[in-house]
Design a protein around this motif. Sequence first.
Motif, short mmCIF file in Angstrom:
data_model
loop_
_atom_site.label_atom_id
_atom_site.label_comp_id
_atom_site.label_asym_id
_atom_site.label_seq_id
_atom_site.Cartn_x
_atom_site.Cartn_y
_atom_site.Cartn_z
N ALA A 204 2.31 -8.06 3.63
CA ALA A 204 3.21 -6.96 3.28
C ALA A 204 4.50 -7.53 2.71
O ALA A 204 4.81 -8.71 2.91
CB ALA A 204 3.50 -6.07 4.49
N LEU A 205 5.25 -6.68 2.03
CA LEU A 205 6.49 -7.09 1.37
C LEU A 205 7.53 -5.99 1.54
O LEU A 205 7.25 -4.81 1.29
CB LEU A 205 6.24 -7.34 -0.12
N THR B 80 -7.75 2.03 0.47
CA THR B 80 -6.86 1.62 -0.62
C THR B 80 -6.86 0.11 -0.77
O THR B 80 -7.27 -0.63 0.14
CB THR B 80 -5.41 2.06 -0.32
N ASP B 81 -6.37 -0.32 -1.91
CA ASP B 81 -6.15 -1.76 -2.14
C ASP B 81 -4.68 -2.12 -1.93
O ASP B 81 -4.38 -3.26 -1.59
CB ASP B 81 -6.59 -2.12 -3.56
N SER B 82 -3.80 -1.17 -2.14
CA SER B 82 -2.38 -1.38 -1.87
C SER B 82 -1.77 -0.09 -1.36
O SER B 82 -2.25 1.01 -1.66
CB SER B 82 -1.64 -1.87 -3.13
N SER C 105 11.53 0.15 1.88
CA SER C 105 10.12 0.53 1.95
C SER C 105 9.28 -0.72 2.11
O SER C 105 9.77 -1.85 1.96
CB SER C 105 9.71 1.29 0.68
N ILE C 106 8.02 -0.50 2.37
CA ILE C 106 7.04 -1.59 2.51
C ILE C 106 5.92 -1.37 1.51
O ILE C 106 5.46 -0.24 1.31
CB ILE C 106 6.46 -1.60 3.94
N ILE C 107 5.47 -2.45 0.87
CA ILE C 107 4.18 -2.42 0.18
C ILE C 107 3.28 -3.44 0.85
O ILE C 107 3.75 -4.47 1.35
CB ILE C 107 4.30 -2.68 -1.34
N ALA C 108 2.00 -3.14 0.88
CA ALA C 108 1.05 -4.01 1.57
C ALA C 108 -0.25 -4.07 0.82
O ALA C 108 -0.62 -3.13 0.09
CB ALA C 108 0.82 -3.50 3.00
N GLY C 109 -0.96 -5.17 0.98
CA GLY C 109 -2.25 -5.36 0.34
C GLY C 109 -2.79 -6.73 0.68
O GLY C 109 -2.47 -7.30 1.73
N SER C 110 -3.58 -7.28 -0.20
CA SER C 110 -4.13 -8.61 0.02
C SER C 110 -3.04 -9.67 -0.13
O SER C 110 -1.97 -9.42 -0.70
CB SER C 110 -5.25 -8.90 -0.99
N THR C 111 -3.33 -10.85 0.38
CA THR C 111 -2.37 -11.96 0.24
C THR C 111 -2.08 -12.25 -1.22
O THR C 111 -0.92 -12.47 -1.60
CB THR C 111 -2.93 -13.22 0.92
N GLU C 112 -3.11 -12.19 -2.06
CA GLU C 112 -2.92 -12.47 -3.49
C GLU C 112 -2.11 -11.36 -4.15
O GLU C 112 -1.24 -11.63 -4.99
CB GLU C 112 -4.28 -12.61 -4.18
#
Length: 345
Positions: free
Chosen positions: A52-53, A190-192, A207-214
């Motif tokens: 996440a970021l 979802t993917d993100s 806010s937060i965005i999240a997804g795969s490490t890549e």
Amino acid sequence: MIDLRSDTVTKPTLKMRQAAFEAEVGDDVFEEDPTVQRLELKAAEMLGKESALFVTSGTQGNQIAALTHCQPGDEVLMEEEAHIFLYEGASMSALAGVQPRTIKGTNGAMDPEEVRSKIRPENVHFPDTSLICIENTHNKAGGAVVPLENMQAIYEIAREHGIPVHLDGARLFNASIASGISVRRFADQTDSVQFCLSKGLGAPAGSIIAGSTEFIRKARKWRKRLGGGLRQVGMIAAPGLIALEEMVERLEEDHSNARLLAEGIGNIPGLKVEKAVETNIVLVNVEECQRTAEQFLDQLRENGILAVPFGPYTIRFVTHFDVSEEEIQITVRRMAEMVNQFKKL
């Protein structure tokens, strides 16, 4: 003033302010802020994503997702009244260089087969369909929860075509509390994902965005390009941790207050609640009062109530942490008195 314009107007709690004051910080561009790292780890775990970021806003998070998933000249599918389409300044086109293609939904939910039909086949004349966006809860649909089954069907179609799905989950935790479905189960489709800390969860910003490490590795670079690489940002991230730890379950209070507001307004002749109230948003049509939304809002303000226009004759009210049940009752009473005065003019 009783401020029902948005859940973005919430003030941070005393515990959030204390957490900001005491936050352990470092340079987040160098990935050295321990408070941000804890927030990102907790968010990723809650959503069931690899990484996440922390980003400055929901709009920035959505645009970073588009920039990460897409190439200039691509096409993105979304519901026709999606926040990404209506309220983000055409930034998807201005920044990512992609073309939105909208699909008429029902209470914010797109028909999966309609989504399938809008995916572009390979043809030199067509853009590539490179992303599908879903919004949950859906703002323009009056805070409606997009059903998990609908998201599952769209995600399966997207996977068949190798297209990622991004969730604008600005109010995802409201969807979870209202439906009893965990945010992880929604995020699984979802993917993100993007969700806001600064709406119903009550944090001052972010806010937060999240997804795969890549995905997050690429997103981090886009965040920097957009000027979102902040330094000792743990002072802002710390209230976000409090939001995730202490402010999720209490969202049901906002939903209860919204239902109370809708019930009260629904009993006022001349006012019509437009949508079933599922979460913390109430849409009210005032046309029978012979007033536009703006005219009605001017009168509301004079009576100590703030809301926002949502159409020529539609007003949006949003319940949140800083509005009590008593203030909801006061709002209904003042609106009834106001409408009665209209009839005497």
